[in-house]
Design a protein around this motif. Structure first.
Motif, PDB file in Angstrom:
ATOM      1  N   GLN C 189      56.956 -53.950 -32.986  1.00  0.00           N
ATOM      2  CA  GLN C 189      57.292 -54.264 -31.598  1.00  0.00           C
ATOM      3  C   GLN C 189      56.837 -55.683 -31.243  1.00  0.00           C
ATOM      4  OE1 GLN C 189      55.921 -51.290 -28.870  1.00  0.00           O
ATOM      5  NE2 GLN C 189      57.764 -51.612 -27.637  1.00  0.00           N
ATOM      6  N   ALA C 190      55.606 -56.011 -31.646  1.00  0.00           N
ATOM      7  CA  ALA C 190      55.056 -57.327 -31.287  1.00  0.00           C
ATOM      8  C   ALA C 190      55.803 -58.455 -31.994  1.00  0.00           C
ATOM      9  CB  ALA C 190      53.575 -57.380 -31.642  1.00  0.00           C
ATOM     10  N   LEU C 191      56.346 -58.155 -33.195  1.00  0.00           N
ATOM     11  CA  LEU C 191      56.992 -59.214 -33.973  1.00  0.00           C
ATOM     12  C   LEU C 191      58.513 -59.101 -33.945  1.00  0.00           C
ATOM     13  CD1 LEU C 191      54.554 -59.033 -37.011  1.00  0.00           C
ATOM     14  CD2 LEU C 191      54.626 -60.846 -35.298  1.00  0.00           C
ATOM     15  N   SER C 192      59.033 -58.312 -33.009  1.00  0.00           N
ATOM     16  CA  SER C 192      60.475 -58.034 -33.015  1.00  0.00           C
ATOM     17  C   SER C 192      61.304 -59.300 -32.825  1.00  0.00           C
ATOM     18  CB  SER C 192      60.820 -57.011 -31.934  1.00  0.00           C
ATOM     19  OG  SER C 192      60.446 -57.529 -30.676  1.00  0.00           O
ATOM     20  N   ALA C 193      60.735 -60.298 -32.124  1.00  0.00           N
ATOM     21  CA  ALA C 193      61.500 -61.528 -31.904  1.00  0.00           C
ATOM     22  C   ALA C 193      61.805 -62.236 -33.225  1.00  0.00           C
ATOM     23  CB  ALA C 193      60.719 -62.472 -30.986  1.00  0.00           C
ATOM     24  N   ASP C 194      60.905 -62.090 -34.207  1.00  0.00           N
ATOM     25  CA  ASP C 194      61.121 -62.734 -35.498  1.00  0.00           C
ATOM     26  C   ASP C 194      61.853 -61.821 -36.486  1.00  0.00           C
ATOM     27  OD1 ASP C 194      59.493 -65.019 -34.770  1.00  0.00           O
ATOM     28  OD2 ASP C 194      57.789 -63.646 -34.922  1.00  0.00           O
ATOM     29  N   GLY C 195      62.130 -60.599 -36.054  1.00  0.00           N
ATOM     30  CA  GLY C 195      62.792 -59.663 -36.961  1.00  0.00           C
ATOM     31  C   GLY C 195      61.895 -59.184 -38.076  1.00  0.00           C
ATOM     32  N   VAL C 196      60.585 -59.261 -37.869  1.00  0.00           N
ATOM     33  CA  VAL C 196      59.655 -58.824 -38.909  1.00  0.00           C
ATOM     34  C   VAL C 196      59.339 -57.346 -38.718  1.00  0.00           C
ATOM     35  CG1 VAL C 196      57.305 -59.096 -39.800  1.00  0.00           C
ATOM     36  CG2 VAL C 196      58.655 -61.105 -39.182  1.00  0.00           C
ATOM     37  N   LYS C 197      59.317 -56.605 -39.832  1.00  0.00           N
ATOM     38  CA  LYS C 197      58.954 -55.186 -39.757  1.00  0.00           C
ATOM     39  C   LYS C 197      57.440 -55.048 -39.933  1.00  0.00           C
ATOM     40  CE  LYS C 197      63.347 -53.561 -40.293  1.00  0.00           C
ATOM     41  NZ  LYS C 197      64.023 -52.715 -39.311  1.00  0.00           N
ATOM     42  N   GLY C 198      56.889 -53.997 -39.360  1.00  0.00           N
ATOM     43  CA  GLY C 198      55.455 -53.790 -39.462  1.00  0.00           C
ATOM     44  C   GLY C 198      55.013 -53.507 -40.877  1.00  0.00           C
ATOM     45  N   ALA C 199      55.803 -52.689 -41.598  1.00  0.00           N
ATOM     46  CA  ALA C 199      55.393 -52.278 -42.938  1.00  0.00           C
ATOM     47  C   ALA C 199      56.578 -52.350 -43.878  1.00  0.00           C
ATOM     48  CB  ALA C 199      54.842 -50.853 -42.915  1.00  0.00           C
ATOM     49  N   TYR C 200      56.261 -52.459 -45.154  1.00  0.00           N
ATOM     50  CA  TYR C 200      57.297 -52.330 -46.176  1.00  0.00           C
ATOM     51  C   TYR C 200      56.842 -51.277 -47.170  1.00  0.00           C
ATOM     52  CZ  TYR C 200      60.589 -53.267 -49.902  1.00  0.00           C
ATOM     53  OH  TYR C 200      61.573 -53.109 -50.857  1.00  0.00           O
ATOM     54  N   GLU C 201      57.701 -50.304 -47.393  1.00  0.00           N
ATOM     55  CA  GLU C 201      57.387 -49.317 -48.424  1.00  0.00           C
ATOM     56  C   GLU C 201      58.496 -49.341 -49.442  1.00  0.00           C
ATOM     57  OE1 GLU C 201      55.587 -45.501 -47.514  1.00  0.00           O
ATOM     58  OE2 GLU C 201      57.128 -44.551 -48.737  1.00  0.00           O
ATOM     59  N   HIS C 202      58.178 -49.749 -50.665  1.00  0.00           N
ATOM     60  CA  HIS C 202      59.205 -49.907 -51.683  1.00  0.00           C
ATOM     61  C   HIS C 202      59.829 -48.548 -52.028  1.00  0.00           C
ATOM     62  CE1 HIS C 202      61.471 -52.433 -54.235  1.00  0.00           C
ATOM     63  NE2 HIS C 202      61.098 -51.837 -55.348  1.00  0.00           N
ATOM     64  N   SER C 203      61.003 -48.567 -52.681  1.00  0.00           N
ATOM     65  CA  SER C 203      61.775 -47.342 -52.863  1.00  0.00           C
ATOM     66  C   SER C 203      61.228 -46.416 -53.948  1.00  0.00           C
ATOM     67  CB  SER C 203      63.226 -47.701 -53.190  1.00  0.00           C
ATOM     68  OG  SER C 203      63.272 -48.580 -54.289  1.00  0.00           O
ATOM     69  N   TRP C 204      60.255 -46.844 -54.709  1.00  0.00           N
ATOM     70  CA  TRP C 204      59.724 -45.985 -55.790  1.00  0.00           C
ATOM     71  C   TRP C 204      59.130 -44.690 -55.245  1.00  0.00           C
ATOM     72  CZ3 TRP C 204      56.207 -50.571 -57.409  1.00  0.00           C
ATOM     73  CH2 TRP C 204      56.989 -51.564 -58.015  1.00  0.00           C
ATOM     74  N   GLN C 205      59.226 -43.651 -56.079  1.00  0.00           N
ATOM     75  CA  GLN C 205      58.617 -42.388 -55.666  1.00  0.00           C
ATOM     76  C   GLN C 205      57.097 -42.512 -55.577  1.00  0.00           C
ATOM     77  OE1 GLN C 205      59.718 -40.452 -59.739  1.00  0.00           O
ATOM     78  NE2 GLN C 205      58.351 -38.980 -58.776  1.00  0.00           N
ATOM     79  N   SER C 206      56.505 -43.406 -56.405  1.00  0.00           N
ATOM     80  CA  SER C 206      55.043 -43.487 -56.414  1.00  0.00           C
ATOM     81  C   SER C 206      54.492 -44.032 -55.092  1.00  0.00           C
ATOM     82  CB  SER C 206      54.559 -44.324 -57.583  1.00  0.00           C
ATOM     83  OG  SER C 206      55.247 -45.549 -57.638  1.00  0.00           O
TER      84      SER C 206
END
Lengths: 306, 319, 439
Positions: C189-206
């Motif tokens: 929410q705070a970084l929405s102006a820059d289009g930045v997401k709060g977290a990234y979780e890669h697609s791996w099952q691990s």
């Protein structure tokens, strides 16, 4: 058939002729067959044996009879999923590719400026690295940002498919890309086939005032019969053992929705416990199914030949 | 390689006219479209070109993306949203790809291209020769067991290679052919594909041609060499091209067999730029290499494709 | 026609010539000295590794060992990282595997033991000092087959610049996954102006199952009976991707997003990832492939507050990388190879590895100090805590069917994350398949 003098002659003469023919025939076949037998046939025969054993690629296989097959059909729901998916892929990919490649060949078989470029373009998907193809098509199919769904939304579809991230639509997406990639390949074979049809058949038909459709139906299609037979057999087999396209596009997912037999073989042999006996059993099942299809196609072809 | 040419028969330099009585004299434009309705044809042509251009764009899109990615920095290749045009053009990728050291042993794009070229040419020629030769045996000479043998040939195509590649590798290892270019040549050159393809095309050549050649005293080998081969030009051309491309693009075979970097093919070499999930991949370079690797095949196709549209009769009988 | 035939002949001749030269050069290129016929020379061993240009750890280990052991010479054999196990299998099957076999993925231990490719080295393993972790991953039926020299574990990477910009306090080691989810939303929410997401979780099952397997009370990925403990983890993540606080699984897979690009190019403010990423991030910031920004590491978020805070030991997961021996070794060679394995799991080797950004399996202050002496690394206290203090559970615990189990759970992962199958159904399906495999 070979010699012009196979009329009524003494039996001894005929058997000598037969032997001569056999030797002659084998002499033609030998250069390819010897290489083929050593490098392909022997390993495949080993595989057929291994299918009835437990084997980890090293040491002596342990004979287990039908155990692998019992597990395959009774206790391996992933195999059943993969079998159904493979048949699904083949059933859709075969007619689509056949029609698309034949259409392309007829369309591009003309002496016009620029046709060389278009023929090359049609063949390009087959040349382009499969990694790039998988990447670009995944981008195109991307449910939120992909151009395909943007277009579908533009023409009024409020809820377009999820394509490669939907278990319902992933297989259609793979089939579309498979057809897109291979139609140029088979177009080439159809083009070669078209050249064998004598031109004056078309000229005679034109003089008779036959329509383009009737020319296609009565001259082109029958003239292409040997080519069509070849392509149908090859397409069936190649579709049944489709591997790399699925592997790089969806890796069998989501879930098992695009998992195919060949990938299951790969998994069992190379990504798991090294169960080569079990993997061979799956390969044998695939082989038997393909052999069945091919036999049927041969019989149909033989019949239409007469 | 004159095995196809057993030289005992009296051979005329060019097939005599009598060798081809059934073959019609060929017009210059086989399969030509209708020549009337000129006005309508012009609009038709424009529409056809427009349609084809759109279609070509659709077919070339992934290639375009490859070119675009080859001009990007490594971490800019995969982004949301997709960038079809690089922000900064990294032309140096096309220079670096020739010199960058990606494996410990000395090898680079140049040596990979050379190996791939050697393999593709040799495999194609062997496949053409053995395939067309064996196809003659299967289609024109009748002997017991022929059809069964042929069916066995075809059926083996149905066994996925990855299921028997390890037993095969053991075999090759026992004769010390692994990690040599020979292994790939032997692996690729003797397939059933070429035999099947050529057999189907021989069946379109009228039997009467061979009959009259036999009356002229030509042996079966002579008929193969002087009648069947020249008359199957488009089939030879398509088999050559398909085999060439398949060998050129083959990945798993060379990957498994060619272990020393100096023996790598282009596809195996380029894969080195893609690191395992723990490392950083050089995607910009990888796609620059991929674009370069497609070009030779495209040129060969462009030059060779006229053989597909030249009628058999034209290429065969105009000596 | 004459022309065609001449062309064909010429081409055949050319081909023959080409193939002769090709194979000639292939033969001459194959003159590596085996060194075995030198009388009383050093013992020569071969060892497998991958991508030496980008993975210097093998050379570092070998150099450090040879410096102290002039009587042993170790030749490295390079494999491609992506197909390492496939190529090893071919070599194992044809009897041409190296003397020292690097075990890249612990889950292949079973396969190689089945194939008789690994020697029993229980005597070496039992002599290892107590501060070496990870040997359990290479234990099959009570027998040890591998010595771990490297042990990565998963931590939380975060971008300090982006946290500052959002005005949100840095992680302090007290986070549970619920805290993580709340902060991800706040950051987005705070970084929405820059289009930045709060977290990234890669697609791996691990990225999901690894934590759930390690942290959930009573969870055991190998038990085959019940995987419902994964459900709360999935529900949390599905909520995050539906609310836009992390990139969706669909976008990640269809756009082939790389985690290096997402974090390195500042598209996400934080990311749970294995500690191997430290070396990559440093290298990419230096080369310009990643942006320059201040970053740090925090312990991975926890299941509940019982393991949070810097006074406790956070639970995380990770697999070791290890070395095994070819059963064909004997005599001097065997003794030399065993010495090398012992050395690889020593403090000295650990320091040498730490200097190039590789986390050793040896826990020692000297190793941690060397690790944080790297240029470009985050050196704050919490980063040091995250790297040095953790209870790392194996991602792939030793089990005869671990690969098959992970495959079935991997299918469930893609089915759930793509939102094509409800969590319960996908987990039930996976459980049924695993039961069949274990039967």
């Amino acid at each position: 058939m070979t010699t012009a003098t196979t009329t009524a002659r003494p039996v001894r003469r005929r058997s000598r002729l037969r032997r001569r023919n056999t030797l002659l025939g084998l002499s033609f076949i030998a250069p390819n067959f010897i290489g083929f037998a050593v490098i392909t046939l022997v390993p495949i025969l080993i595989l057929f044996y291994v299918a009835f054993t437990q084997w980890y690629a090293v040491g002596t296989p342990k004979w287990t009879g039908l155990a692998n097959f019992r597990k395959l059909f009774l206790h391996d729901s992933t195999f059943i999923d993969a079998l159904i998916n493979t048949l699904y892929y083949t059933a859709a990919h075969l007619p689509l590719t056949l029609a698309a490649s034949l259409g392309l060949a007829v369309l591009l078989n003309r002496k016009m400026r620029g046709m060389a470029f278009f023929r090359t373009a049609a063949f390009f998907p087959y040349v382009t690295s499969i990694v790039a193809i998988a990447l670009v098509w995944n981008l195109m199919f991307s449910p939120d940002t992909g151009p395909i769904n943007q277009l579908l939304r533009f023409i009024g579809l409020s809820d377009p498919p999820g394509w490669t991230v939907s278990s319902t639509w992933a297989m259609p997406a793979v089939i579309i890309v498979g057809t897109w990639r291979e139609m140029g390949y088979y177009m080439l074979l159809f083009l070669a086939g078209l050249q064998t049809i004598p031109a004056q058949l078309y000229e005679a038909a034109q003089v008779d005032g036959a329509s383009a459709w009737s020319r296609f139906w009565h001259i082109t299609l029958p003239g292409l019969r040997p080519t069509t037979f070849f392509i149908t057999v090859m397409l069936t087999i190649e579709s049944m053992k489709v591997f790399d396209l699925v592997f790089v596009m969806t890796a069998g997912g989501p879930g098992t929705s695009t998992l195919v037999i060949s990938q299951l073989i790969w998994r069992r042999a190379f990504e798991g416990e090294g169960e080569f006996g079990y993997a061979s059993a799956i390969a044998l099942v695939l082989f038997v199914i393909c052999l069945g299809f091919t036999l049927v196609q041969f019989v149909i072809n033989r019949r239409s030949e007469k | 390689m004159t095995a196809a040419d057993p030289g005992s028969e009296p051979r005329p330099a060019v097939p005599t006219a009598s060798a081809a009585p059934a073959q019609p004299a060929s017009p210059d434009q086989p399969a030509a479209p209708a020549r009337y309705h000129r006005g309508r044809r012009l609009t038709g042509r424009v529409l056809l070109y427009l349609g084809l251009a759109g279609f070509a764009a659709f077919l070339l899109l992934p290639f375009f993306w490859m070119v675009s990615s080859s001009l990007k920095a490594n971490n800019e290749v995969f982004t949301i949203p997709v960038k079809w045009i690089p922000e900064v053009f990294h032309w140096e990728n096309y220079v670096d790809i020739w010199t960058v050291q990606i494996s410990a042993a000395a090898s680079n794009m140049g040596s990979w291209l050379k190996n791939t070229m050697i393999l593709s040419v040799v495999v194609t020629l062997l496949q053409l020769f053995t395939g067309s030769f064996a196809a003659y045996g299967f289609s024109r000479i009748r002997f017991p067991g022929r059809d069964t043998l042929f069916l066995a040939y075809i059926a083996t195509i149905a066994v996925p290679w990855q299921a028997y590649m390890i037993p095969q590798y053991k075999l090759m290892s026992q004769v010390h052919l692994t990690d040599t270019l020979w292994s790939i040549i032997i692996l690729q050159a003797f397939g059933a594909f070429g035999v099947f393809l050529m057999k189907q095309f021989y069946e379109t050549i009228p039997e009467e041609l061979s009959e009259s050649a036999r009356l002229d005293g030509l042996s079966e080998y002579g008929i193969y060499w002087r009648i069947m081969l020249p008359l199957s030009g488009p089939a030879i051309a398509s088999l050559a091209l398909l085999t060439f491309v398949r060998t050129w693009n083959d990945f798993l075979g060379p990957k498994l067999y060619l272990r020393s970097p100096q023996n790598y093919t282009i596809q195996v070499g380029l894969k080195l730029f893609q690191a395992d999930p723990m490392g950083s991949s050089l995607y910009g370079l990888m796609f620059a290499g991929s674009v370069l690797s497609v070009l030779p095949v495209a040129v060969i196709f462009l030059l060779g494709q006229r053989y597909f549209v030249e009628g058999v009769a034209t290429s065969g009988l105009k000596g | 026609m004459k022309k065609t035939r001449f062309g064909l002949l010429a081409a055949l001749a050319l081909a023959t010539a080409l193939s002769l030269t090709a194979c000639g050069s292939g033969d001459t290129g194959d003159t590596t000295d085996t060194g075995s016929d030198e009388p009383a020379g050093p013992v020569t061993l071969t060892m497998s590794g991958w991508s030496f240009q980008t993975t210097p750890e093998f050379q570092v280990l070998v150099d450090a060992f040879e410096a102290d052991n002039s009587d042993v010479k170790i030749e490295l054999k390079e494999y491609d990282a992506n197909d390492y196990e496939t190529l090893m299998l071919a070599d194992i099957a044809s009897g041409t595997a190296t003397d020292i076999i690097t075990i890249k993925q612990a889950k292949f231990t079973n396969q190689w033991v089945n194939q008789g490719a690994l020697a029993d080295i229980s005597s070496v393993v039992s002599a290892l000092p107590n501060n070496v972790s990870g040997a359990a991953s290479y234990t099959v039926n009570g027998v040890n087959y591998g010595v771990p020299y490297r042990q990565d574990s998963w931590v939380l990477f975060y971008n300090k610049d982006l946290f500052d910009k959002a005005g949100i306090a840095y992680p302090d080691g007290s986070w549970t996954w619920d805290d993580y989810a709340a902060q991800a939303k706040a950051l987005t929410q705070a970084l929405s102006a820059d289009g930045v997401k709060g977290a990234y979780e890669h697609s791996w099952q691990s990225t999901l199952q690894g934590f759930a397997n390690a942290q959930s009370p009573g969870a055991d990925v190998t038990n085959g009976a019940d995987y419902t403990y994964l459900k709360p983890y999935y529900e949390r993540v599905l909520d995050l991707q539906q609310s836009g606080a992390q990139e969706t699984y669909g976008n990640i897979t269809t756009n082939k997003l790389t985690y290096q690009g997402q974090f390195g190019k500042q598209s996400a403010a934080m990311m749970a990832m294995g500690s191997w990423y430290v070396a990559t991030l440093i290298a990419q910031q230096a080369s310009g492939d990643a942006d320059s920004f201040a970053w740090g590491m925090a312990p991975a978020p926890q299941y509940d507050s019982s393991t949070t805070g810097t006074s406790k030991t956070p639970i995380t997961f990770g697999d070791p990388t290890g070395l095994g021996l070819n059963p064909k070794l004997e005599g001097d060679k065997l003794a030399a190879a065993q010495r090398f394995l012992q050395f690889a799991a020593s403090e000295e080797a650990g320091v040498a590895l730490a200097q190039i950004g590789i986390l050793s399996s040896v826990a020692a202050d000297s190793v941690t100090q060397a690790y944080f002496a790297q240029a470009g690394i985050a050196t704050d206290d919490l980063s040091q805590f995250a790297i040095s203090t953790h209870d790392t559970r194996p991602e792939n615990p030793p089990h005869a069917k671990i690969a098959a189990i992970q495959t079935a759970l991997g299918e469930a992962h893609s089915a759930i994350m793509s939102e094509s199958t409800p969590v319960d159904d996908a987990l039930a399906d996976a459980t049924a398949k695993i039961k069949d495999e274990l039967a």
